[in-house]
Design a protein around this motif. Sequence first.
Motif: not given
Length: 114
Positions: A72-86
């Motif tokens: 989210d550029l305006d909020r200086n936020t970054v998210i990492l969705e992690m699926n099929r974890l190993k």
Amino acid sequence: QVQLVEFGGGLGQVGGSLRLSCVAPGNKFRFTAMGWYRRAPGKQRELVAEQKTNGNTNYADSVKGRFTISRDLDRNTVILEMNRLKSDDTAVYYCMGRFDIEYWGQGTQVTVSS
């Protein structure tokens, strides 16, 4: 003083999902890139995923197709969705923001168990 604060992580299961979030509270400028790096026990820190302001995204080969980064550029936020974890995803995950230099969060532990 630039701060990056990470949320999420914790314990996940093989095949499951986890979500990491990172915010830069009070930051007055937009990072040119934000991303996630990780350090597994006994290994060097490595890139997980990084996204530039123009949308260009880079993923480590080991997470392609499983992890998704978004900003989210305006909020200086970054998210990492992690699926099929190993189990190999077990590491301390660090949020990174790049402007003139790279700024780093404190890190959040992700442990994947079977």
